[in-house]
Design an enzyme around this catalytic site. Structure first.
Site, PDB file in Angstrom:
ATOM      1  N   GLU A   1      -7.795  -5.124  -0.457  1.00 34.03           N
ATOM      2  CA  GLU A   1      -8.421  -6.146  -1.460  1.00 34.03           C
ATOM      3  C   GLU A   1      -7.997  -7.514  -1.388  1.00 34.03           C
ATOM      4  O   GLU A   1      -8.705  -8.421  -1.651  1.00 34.03           O
ATOM      5  CB  GLU A   1      -7.496  -5.740  -2.985  1.00 34.03           C
ATOM      6  CG  GLU A   1      -7.524  -4.153  -3.051  1.00 34.03           C
ATOM      7  CD  GLU A   1      -8.715  -3.622  -3.443  1.00 34.03           C
ATOM      8  OE1 GLU A   1      -9.834  -4.320  -3.297  1.00 34.03           O
ATOM      9  OE2 GLU A   1      -8.658  -2.499  -3.914  1.00 34.03           O
TER      10      GLU A   1
ATOM     11  N   HIS B   1       0.771  -1.040  -0.182  1.00 33.34           N
ATOM     12  CA  HIS B   1      -0.238  -0.079  -0.080  1.00 33.34           C
ATOM     13  C   HIS B   1       0.830   1.231   0.097  1.00 33.34           C
ATOM     14  O   HIS B   1       2.057   1.202   0.454  1.00 33.34           O
ATOM     15  CB  HIS B   1      -0.998   0.162   1.311  1.00 33.34           C
ATOM     16  CG  HIS B   1      -2.096   1.008   1.125  1.00 33.34           C
ATOM     17  ND1 HIS B   1      -2.133   2.291   1.356  1.00 33.34           N
ATOM     18  CD2 HIS B   1      -3.360   0.573   0.833  1.00 33.34           C
ATOM     19  CE1 HIS B   1      -3.236   2.714   1.059  1.00 33.34           C
ATOM     20  NE2 HIS B   1      -4.062   1.948   0.631  1.00 33.34           N
TER      21      HIS B   1
HETATM   22  N1  COA Z   1       4.083  -7.437  -4.734  1.00 34.92           N
HETATM   23  C1  COA Z   1       5.653  -7.556  -4.742  1.00 34.92           C
HETATM   24  N2  COA Z   1       6.327  -6.558  -4.353  1.00 34.92           N
HETATM   25  C2  COA Z   1       5.684  -5.248  -4.093  1.00 34.92           C
HETATM   26  C3  COA Z   1       4.567  -5.104  -4.027  1.00 34.92           C
HETATM   27  C4  COA Z   1       3.623  -6.461  -4.116  1.00 34.92           C
HETATM   28  N3  COA Z   1       2.367  -6.534  -3.869  1.00 34.92           N
HETATM   29  N4  COA Z   1       3.932  -3.942  -3.591  1.00 34.92           N
HETATM   30  C5  COA Z   1       5.104  -3.401  -3.411  1.00 34.92           C
HETATM   31  N5  COA Z   1       5.880  -4.127  -3.913  1.00 34.92           N
HETATM   32  C6  COA Z   1       7.440  -3.669  -3.841  1.00 34.92           C
HETATM   33  C7  COA Z   1       7.834  -3.191  -5.408  1.00 34.92           C
HETATM   34  O1  COA Z   1       8.293  -3.995  -6.117  1.00 34.92           O
HETATM   35  C8  COA Z   1       9.020  -2.112  -5.051  1.00 34.92           C
HETATM   36  O2  COA Z   1      10.062  -2.765  -4.865  1.00 34.92           O
HETATM   37  P1  COA Z   1      11.530  -2.211  -5.096  1.00 34.92           P
HETATM   38  O3  COA Z   1      11.760  -1.044  -4.398  1.00 34.92           O
HETATM   39  O4  COA Z   1      12.496  -3.367  -4.888  1.00 34.92           O
HETATM   40  O5  COA Z   1      11.412  -2.009  -6.575  1.00 34.92           O
HETATM   41  C9  COA Z   1       8.421  -1.634  -3.669  1.00 34.92           C
HETATM   42  O6  COA Z   1       7.862  -2.581  -2.903  1.00 34.92           O
HETATM   43  C10 COA Z   1       7.803  -0.223  -3.596  1.00 34.92           C
HETATM   44  O7  COA Z   1       6.616  -0.773  -4.519  1.00 34.92           O
HETATM   45  P2  COA Z   1       5.851   0.661  -5.418  1.00 34.92           P
HETATM   46  O8  COA Z   1       4.976  -0.196  -6.543  1.00 34.92           O
HETATM   47  O9  COA Z   1       6.657   1.742  -5.946  1.00 34.92           O
HETATM   48  O10 COA Z   1       4.775   1.170  -4.333  1.00 34.92           O
HETATM   49  P3  COA Z   1       3.661   2.112  -4.514  1.00 34.92           P
HETATM   50  O11 COA Z   1       3.500   2.971  -3.160  1.00 34.92           O
HETATM   51  O12 COA Z   1       3.928   2.972  -5.676  1.00 34.92           O
HETATM   52  O13 COA Z   1       2.412   1.293  -4.929  1.00 34.92           O
HETATM   53  C11 COA Z   1       0.581  -0.690  -4.567  1.00 34.92           C
HETATM   54  C12 COA Z   1       1.446   0.712  -3.971  1.00 34.92           C
HETATM   55  C13 COA Z   1      -0.460  -0.634  -3.834  1.00 34.92           C
HETATM   56  C14 COA Z   1       0.409   0.088  -6.067  1.00 34.92           C
HETATM   57  C15 COA Z   1       1.603  -1.591  -4.617  1.00 34.92           C
HETATM   58  O14 COA Z   1       1.898  -2.020  -3.423  1.00 34.92           O
HETATM   59  C16 COA Z   1       1.075  -2.725  -5.481  1.00 34.92           C
HETATM   60  O15 COA Z   1       1.201  -2.926  -6.940  1.00 34.92           O
HETATM   61  N6  COA Z   1       0.418  -3.742  -4.843  1.00 34.92           N
HETATM   62  C17 COA Z   1      -0.316  -4.729  -5.800  1.00 34.92           C
HETATM   63  C18 COA Z   1      -1.553  -4.186  -6.212  1.00 34.92           C
HETATM   64  C19 COA Z   1      -2.744  -4.173  -5.320  1.00 34.92           C
HETATM   65  O16 COA Z   1      -2.747  -4.770  -4.330  1.00 34.92           O
HETATM   66  N7  COA Z   1      -3.445  -2.824  -5.345  1.00 34.92           N
HETATM   67  C20 COA Z   1      -4.526  -2.713  -4.542  1.00 34.92           C
HETATM   68  C21 COA Z   1      -4.027  -1.516  -3.581  1.00 34.92           C
HETATM   69  S1  COA Z   1      -5.238  -1.187  -2.512  1.00 34.92           S
END
Ligand code: COA
Length: 394
Positions: free
Chosen positions: A321, A264
């Site tokens: 979710e 998140h």
């Molecule tokens: N699975 C694996 N790795 C994850 C992850 C997940 N669900 N969520 C975050 N990470 C990792 C990223 O790969 C990244 O790693 P790195 O720094 O080594 O590249 C780091 O954590 C930061 O992730 P990032 O995507 O930049 O964080 P964000 O704040 O932009 O994104 C979300 C937040 C929710 C978009 C992200 O956690 C995600 O894509 N989750 C899965 C989709 C999801 O559940 N969406 C519903 C959200 S309520």
């Protein structure tokens, strides 16, 4: 933060404060979510969706007379214009439920009062219209896509009970209607999440509430936001047995992909809503099929373990979710309908934010750091481009 050609660029606006709100507060470091100062842990077991709706749109929890007045207003608005039902019948049965919801919510504007300038009044009445009709659209499409006739809404059931009734034709048992009611409460608002921000940006141009909500639904659809729970359910179905969860997680992460329902932007703890959803998924599973909850639990454990090994210090935990998936699946929804349910709950937050934005509006218009070529002279067309062949093509 990233520096591009001078100005500081906050990719994804992480940590950037772009406005204020009285509606809800996300305290990511401690894992707390409050609606107008009430902790979600207190509201979820004690307040109905309609009570929380009243809190968000009208500023306070209702007394019994106010609640009864609100219910009457909602009931009177549930039925869809016949033209919307006819439009849904004309949609290909393969259409994705979120596409249908987005299109039909936008189409609702065609059947509501319009001012001389073409905009619709953006007020609590219009908000209630959208909140009341969204579940009717989702339930109608649930049936039409299965070749069944839509069922008219009832005026003696709660939002949650009426939705389940409109899908199945049966008044749901207490456990099912209470679970869906709590789900909707948990999804009502979440500060400046992406879809709410989209709604506020749209409203800030003085586009009306139907425009704002249509922007919001479109923004919710992606799997980095509200599109995740259907994918969580697909994982659970593919894993099929709890003992296969860890190998599955290692495989997904090994391909450089993310585990849906985990992580998140704001929470650096487990999402506070996940606790309630997990309890519901477990209880619903006990009377339907416990398999889905058990796999979800094993998947969360495996994901937390492997993510701690592979991404230490990133604090990636289950988000809202994750247990939405086994909860809504146990209530009989298909995975591709989960995001529509999210939209039905969040319609309260979106409309409340739009009205809040309009009450103290200023156009939301940020800056961008320019990263294209420097200023250079324009060449006449004959002097541009590559050598041409005889046909005048490059
Ligand atoms: N699975 C694996 N790795 C994850 C992850 C997940 N669900 N969520 C975050 N990470 C990792 C990223 O790969 C990244 O790693 P790195 O720094 O080594 O590249 C780091 O954590 C930061 O992730 P990032 O995507 O930049 O964080 P964000 O704040 O932009 O994104 C979300 C937040 C929710 C978009 C992200 O956690 C995600 O894509 N989750 C899965 C989709 C999801 O559940 N969406 C519903 C959200 S309520």
């Amino acid at each position: 933060m990233m520096v591009e050609s001078g100005p500081v660029v906050d990719r994804g606006l992480e940590g950037v404060v772009v406005g204020s709100t009285d509606l809800s507060n996300v305290e990511g470091a401690v894992g707390r979510l409050t609606y107008r100062g009430y902790d979600i842990h207190e509201l979820a077991p004690a307040a109905s969706f309609e009570e929380v709706l009243h809190l968000m749109l009208f500023g306070e929890l209702p007394d019994p007379r106010q609640l009864s007045g609100l219910n009457s207003r909602l009931w009177s608005k549930r039925a869809l214009p016949q033209e919307i039902i006819a439009a849904m019948r004309a949609v290909p049965k393969t259409a994705w439920p979120m596409d249908v919801l987005r299109t039909m919510v936008s189409a609702l504007a065609l059947y509501t009062p319009v001012r001389a300038d073409g905009t619709h009044p953006s007020n609590p009445d219009a908000a209630l219209d959208l909140i009341a009709k969204a579940p009717t659209i989702v339930a109608a499409w649930n049936r039409i896509r299965r070749g069944l006739e839509p069922i008219d809404p009832r005026t003696d059931l709660t939002t949650a009970a009426n939705f389940l009734y409109m899908c199945s034709g049966e008044v749901p048992k207490a456990q099912a209607r209470e679970a869906l009611d709590t789900y909707l409460v948990l999804l009502v608002d979440h500060s400046y999440n992406a879809s709410t921000f989209a709604a506020r940006v749209t409203a800030s141009t003085r586009a009306d509430i139907y425009c704002g909500v249509t922007s919001a639904i479109a923004t919710l659809e992606g799997d980095l936001h509200g599109g995740a729970p259907g994918k969580v359910m697909e994982m659970i179905l593919e894993i099929d047995a709890p003992e296969r969860a860890e190998a599955y997680v290692r495989d997904v992460l090994g391909r450089g992909e993310k585990i849906m329902g985990m992580g998140h932007r704001e929470y650096k703890t487990r999402d506070p809503r996940a606790q309630h959803l997990e309890e519901m998924a477990q209880r619903l599973g006990e009377v339907s099929d416990p398999k889905w909850y058990r796999i979800a639990r094993a998947l969360e454990d495996a994901s937390s373990k492997v993510l701690q090994e592979e991404k230490p210090g990133k604090n990636i935990y289950a988000n809202v979710e994750f247990y939405t998936a086994p909860t809504l699946y146990s209530l009989g929804l298909r995975p591709d309908e989960f995001t529509c349910m999210f939209a039905c709950g969040r319609m309260v937050g979106w409309t409340a934010h739009i009205l809040e934005q309009l009450a103290n509006n200023r156009l939301i218009r940020p800056k961008a750091a320019y990263s294209g070529p420097p200023v250079h002279p324009l060449k006449p067309i004959a002097e541009r481009g590559h050598a041409m062949n005889g046909n005048g093509t490059a």
